[in-house]
Design an enzyme around this catalytic site. Structure first.
Site, PDB file in Angstrom:
ATOM      1  N   HIS A 227       0.814  -1.222   0.000  1.00 47.50           N
ATOM      2  CA  HIS A 227       0.000   0.000   0.000  1.00 47.50           C
ATOM      3  C   HIS A 227       0.845   1.269   0.000  1.00 47.50           C
ATOM      4  CE1 HIS A 227       0.536  -0.283   4.457  1.00 47.50           C
ATOM      5  NE2 HIS A 227       0.483   1.031   4.386  1.00 47.50           N
ATOM      6  N   ASP A 257       0.267  -7.595   1.251  1.00 45.07           N
ATOM      7  CA  ASP A 257       0.699  -6.224   1.536  1.00 45.07           C
ATOM      8  C   ASP A 257       2.229  -6.117   1.554  1.00 45.07           C
ATOM      9  OD1 ASP A 257       0.223  -3.531   1.948  1.00 45.07           O
ATOM     10  OD2 ASP A 257       0.283  -3.712   4.130  1.00 45.07           O
ATOM     11  N   SER A 342       4.761   2.679   7.761  1.00 48.89           N
ATOM     12  CA  SER A 342       4.509   1.478   6.971  1.00 48.89           C
ATOM     13  C   SER A 342       5.729   1.110   6.150  1.00 48.89           C
ATOM     14  CB  SER A 342       3.319   1.707   6.034  1.00 48.89           C
ATOM     15  OG  SER A 342       2.142   1.889   6.761  1.00 48.89           O
TER      16      SER A 342
END
Length: 498
Positions: A227, A257, A342
């Site tokens: 993402h 992911d 992230s």
């Protein structure tokens, strides 16, 4: 042109005028009648005579003194001539109290107290003490009668003796950070966003983190979350010395992911190569709940920062009901994982990477619950992604051509008709790569080489990285007996003919 305007009716006008005249006359007569009554003295004389006549017929009031109605319900001695407020003895009131026993006890205590006080005053004692009230007396009696507890001992909490290394990591992580920080990078994703309010597209950017995990003769390979690089038009990587270079997506696994990004070594200066390092990967299967954890990442896009905590839980499955996300056995930590973290590193006490932080799977409504993908779960997937070919944008005249016309599957269709999210194939051009690969009208394109597709513009942006005569794996959802089934086809792209 026709004239649709109606002519006024003469009869209707006569009725309106007659009605208005009659109402005006009625109002005038009423006003004259009222005014005549107000100014006529005979009216007032008649009204006065009626009042005097009725007053003369009223009976004379009796001279006997009447008592209030409530007085009969109360038993008291009431005098008629000699009683007065000063002479009245209130002690003879015969009304019973609501609580006979308690009231009697209280009155007796008060009488005794008053008598003792009066005796002391009459005796002329030098220091007259203030009389104790009932509450003070009862409090004192309770203190005198309360049992005494001797040698009360409250136990201490049994502390756990930590090893010296564990204490050092919790209070001072400078050595671990110095060793691991050179392998963590910041990632900037420039993408095209869509404003549904104004129905227009605009350029925007998002920030994330990455971990340098390997290199080959031509590239540095960086591990991050999918993402972080999703829908990217351009990617940039910033190293520990703030040097920034262009990056390219090498491979993605959207359901897990995960993504691998590459940076060409020729784009990196010698000074930067001396500053950076390749991460040491640990063993996430050896983690224990309660051991220290350290998170490094580009929090909120402000640059690399460090947070600390502990491993709160292992083998967490927070996407159990989501079929599109294949993430299980996650690591939970209370080290702060914010947007921008992230793709960053979750480290153990030795500075080894044991997890890939993901703010996407952190709940912003809850504090102290961040999650990371275990490095042992990511390793086999990343090994496959690193083998894929790094794709760069191809010149327009050499770009791949698929040969379909498509329509975006709307959110309403997904919810109402349970259609898969993706691009609905409305037609397939004859003789194109799509027809040769077996793509049919009615299919829904959901991914190209593992990269999720949600719109026709996404398909077109992905094809910019493919040249004619190259191959790709396209994932479709095809309806069969009213049920959508997953189908994968290999396509060899053609060249668009003018």
């Amino acid at each position: 042109m026709r004239n649709n305007k109606k002519k006024p009716s003469v009869f209707k006008n006569i009725l309106i005028i007659t009605g208005c005249t009659m109402f005006a006359a009625l109002y005038a007569i009423t006003a004259l009648y009222i005014c005549g009554g107000v100014f006529d003295p005979v009216f007032y004389e008649k009204a006065l005579d009626v009042f005097e006549h009725r007053y003369a017929q009223m009976p004379e009031p009796e001279e006997t003194e009447s008592l209030p109605a409530w007085i009969d319900k109360v038993e008291i001695e009431y005098g008629t001539e000699t009683d007065s407020l000063e002479a009245h003895d209130f002690d003879v009131i015969g009304q019973q109290p609501r609580f006979d026993e308690e009231s009697g006890a209280l009155e007796s205590k008060e009488d005794e107290t008053n008598e003792e006080t009066q005796e002391q005053q009459e005796a002329g004692e030098g220091d007259i003490k203030e009389p104790q009230t009932r509450i003070e007396q009862e409090t004192q009696d309770a203190k005198d009668n309360k049992p005494q507890r001797n040698n009360v001992h409250i136990g201490n909490v049994q502390t756990v003796q930590q090893a010296d290394t564990a204490k050092a990591v919790v209070t001072d992580v400078t050595e671990v950070v110095k060793a691991a920080m050179p392998c963590v990078v910041s990632i900037t994703n420039e993408y095209t966003a869509y404003d549904y309010w104004y129905d227009e597209e605009y350029d925007d950017e998002a920030n994330g983190s990455g971990i340098i995990i390997s290199q080959n003769p031509e590239e540095l390979l960086i591990l991050t979350n999918y993402h972080v690089v999703e829908d990217s038009n351009d990617l940039y990587v910033q190293f520990i010395d703030d040097a920034e270079v262009v990056a390219y997506v090498k491979g993605v696994a959207s359901n897990e992911d995960l993504a691998v990004v590459s940076v060409l070594l020729e784009d990196v200066s010698d000074a930067t190569l001396d500053e950076i390092a390749i991460a040491a990967l640990g063993d996430s299967d050896e983690l224990e709940v309660g051991e220290p954890s350290i998170a490094i990442g580009n929090s909120l896009g402000y640059g690399q920062s460090v947070t600390t905590g502990v491993i709160s839980a292992l083998n967490c499955d927070i996407f159990e009901d989501d079929e599109e996300i294949n993430l299980s056995s996650l690591i939970q930590t209370d080290a702060a994982i914010n947007p921008g973290n992230s793709g960053g590193a979750l480290l153990n006490v030795n500075g080894e990477v044991v997890g890939i932080n993901s703010s996407k799977i952190a709940d912003y409504a809850i504090e102290g619950m961040g999650y990371a993908i275990p490095i042992n779960t990511a390793k086999p997937i990343v090994d496959e992604l690193m083998k894929q070919e790094t794709r760069r944008k191809v010149a327009y005249e050499k770009r791949a051509f698929l040969g379909i016309s498509g329509t975006d599957v709307s959110d309403e269709a997904v919810e109402k008709y349970e259609m898969p999210e993706g691009v609905y194939v409305s037609s397939v051009l004859e003789g194109t790569a799509a027809e040769k690969a077996g793509i049919k009208k009615g299919d829904i394109v959901t991914a190209i080489d593992g990269q999720k597709v949600t719109s026709m513009s996404k398909v077109q942006s992905l094809l910019e990285y493919y040249a004619a005569d190259t191959k790709a794996e396209i994932t479709l959802m095809r309806i069969n007996d009213g049920i959508y089934e997953k189908v994968t086809v290999e396509v060899t792209f053609g060249l668009k003919q003018d």
